[in-house]
Scaffold this active site. Structure first.
Site, PDB file in Angstrom:
ATOM      1  N   ASP A  90       0.828  -1.209   0.000  1.00  0.00           N
ATOM      2  CA  ASP A  90       0.000   0.000   0.000  1.00  0.00           C
ATOM      3  C   ASP A  90       0.860   1.256   0.000  1.00  0.00           C
ATOM      4  OD1 ASP A  90      -2.712  -0.536  -0.132  1.00  0.00           O
ATOM      5  OD2 ASP A  90      -2.908  -0.894   2.025  1.00  0.00           O
ATOM      6  N   GLU A 122      -5.545   3.990  -3.075  1.00  0.00           N
ATOM      7  CA  GLU A 122      -6.999   4.153  -2.959  1.00  0.00           C
ATOM      8  C   GLU A 122      -7.500   5.271  -3.868  1.00  0.00           C
ATOM      9  OE1 GLU A 122      -8.046   4.763   1.167  1.00  0.00           O
ATOM     10  OE2 GLU A 122      -7.083   2.889   1.792  1.00  0.00           O
ATOM     11  N   GLU A 189     -13.898  -2.764  -1.377  1.00  0.00           N
ATOM     12  CA  GLU A 189     -14.101  -2.984   0.064  1.00  0.00           C
ATOM     13  C   GLU A 189     -15.490  -2.554   0.497  1.00  0.00           C
ATOM     14  OE1 GLU A 189     -10.892  -1.561   2.521  1.00  0.00           O
ATOM     15  OE2 GLU A 189     -11.967  -2.015   4.381  1.00  0.00           O
TER      16      GLU A 189
HETATM   17  O1  KIV Z   1      -4.695  -2.069   4.311  1.00  0.00           O
HETATM   18  C1  KIV Z   1      -5.323  -3.111   4.107  1.00  0.00           C
HETATM   19  O2  KIV Z   1      -5.199  -4.104   4.844  1.00  0.00           O
HETATM   20  C2  KIV Z   1      -6.237  -3.153   2.972  1.00  0.00           C
HETATM   21  C3  KIV Z   1      -7.144  -4.345   2.862  1.00  0.00           C
HETATM   22  C4  KIV Z   1      -8.221  -4.250   3.866  1.00  0.00           C
HETATM   23  C5  KIV Z   1      -7.678  -4.508   1.495  1.00  0.00           C
HETATM   24  O3  KIV Z   1      -6.259  -2.253   2.186  1.00  0.00           O
END
Ligand code: KIV
Length: 271
Positions: A90, A122, A189
């Site tokens: 991420d 995102e 989500e």
């Molecule tokens: O940060 C995370 O764990 C996520 C998942 C919930 C998809 O983005």
């Protein structure tokens, strides 16, 4: 001769082939070497080093405080434990929304300093320039639509998203934009199962759901939630496969008792 074991690695192409074959994709999060090693050996398809590390590893209320350096530390640890799964990281809050140059710089740091295979961010239309810029450097990108925890202060709650027509239409449009830009997959989500079904049938790239019902191309859960380490978080979509919280407490209590009663170490446990 190479000493490396020949392991068929999961790539973004493999995930696409799985969608084409109608084979479901299993994903979990991980944030450290030991956990990543276990779930990779169990043959998980892909591992997300999620910014949920901010909650489950660092104890913050939201995903906003975690930094790029923190994510790089977690991701590099995960990569060292993985020989087969695709590792996606991420991009944390504030490292890609400002402008696309900053987004590319953040993504390059992740790829260079961790050895991971892809990044996730995102948003749809609002971040499309950043998505395109990262992709232009040859870095695979995964999108994330529906409930977007980095926008918690905009929405004020973690309730199910896109239940109204206008938000549902925007989500479908954003999914098309991410696909056209070249993303290899999208996480959706906490959205209605019927909407998730529509998205995964219209969109050619894999759609991975969390709280999005069964009619998607794969599922992801946060490992601390599915193993029952976290106890307070209990949304309807979460299936707990274990109660590790209870197991760990039980083991620690047994250890404390053994230490206090001079039952540990015994004569075989000393030199
Ligand atoms: O940060 C995370 O764990 C996520 C998942 C919930 C998809 O983005």
């Amino acid at each position: 001769m190479s000493l490396h074991k020949q392991v068929r690695k999961v790539t973004t192409h493999v995930l696409n082939e799985m969608k084409l074959r109608g084979e479901k994709i299993a994903m979990l999060t991980a944030y450290d070497y030991s956990t990543a090693r276990i779930i990779d050996q169990a043959k998980i398809d892909a591992i997300l080093v999620g910014d949920s590390a901010s909650n489950v590893m660092a104890g913050y209320d939201t995903t906003l405080p975690i930094t790029l350096n923190d994510m790089i530390y977690h991701a590099a640890s995960v990569v060292r434990g993985v020989s087969r799964a695709l590792v996606i990281v991420d991009l944390p809050f504030g490292t890609y929304q400002g402008n696309s140059k900053e987004a590319l710089t953040s993504a390059i740091r992740i790829m260079k300093e961790t050895g991971a295979h892809a990044v996730k961010l995102e948003g749809g239309e609002e971040v499309i320039e950043s998505v395109e810029r990262i992709l232009s450097a040859g870095i695979p990108v995964m999108g994330h639509l529906g409930l977007m925890p980095q926008s918690i202060h905009k929405f004020g709650t973690y309730v199910v998203r896109a239940t109204k027509d206008d938000e549902a239409k925007k989500l479908v449009k954003d999914a098309h934009l991410l696909q056209e830009a070249g993303c290899f997959g999208i996480v959706v989500e906490k959205i209605p199962a019927t909407l998730a079904k529509k998205v995964s049938s219209e969109i050619k790239i894999p759609i991975i759901g969390i709280g999005a019902g069964p009619h998607v191309d794969g599922q992801i859960l946060v490992i601390h939630d599915m193993l029952g380490i976290t106890q307070e978080f209990s949304p309807r979509f979460l299936r707990r496969y274990h109660n590790l919280n209870k197991e760990i407490k039980g083991a620690v209590k047994a250890y404390i008792s053994d230490v206090r009663n001079l039952e540990f170490p015994n004569e075989n446990e000393q030199y």
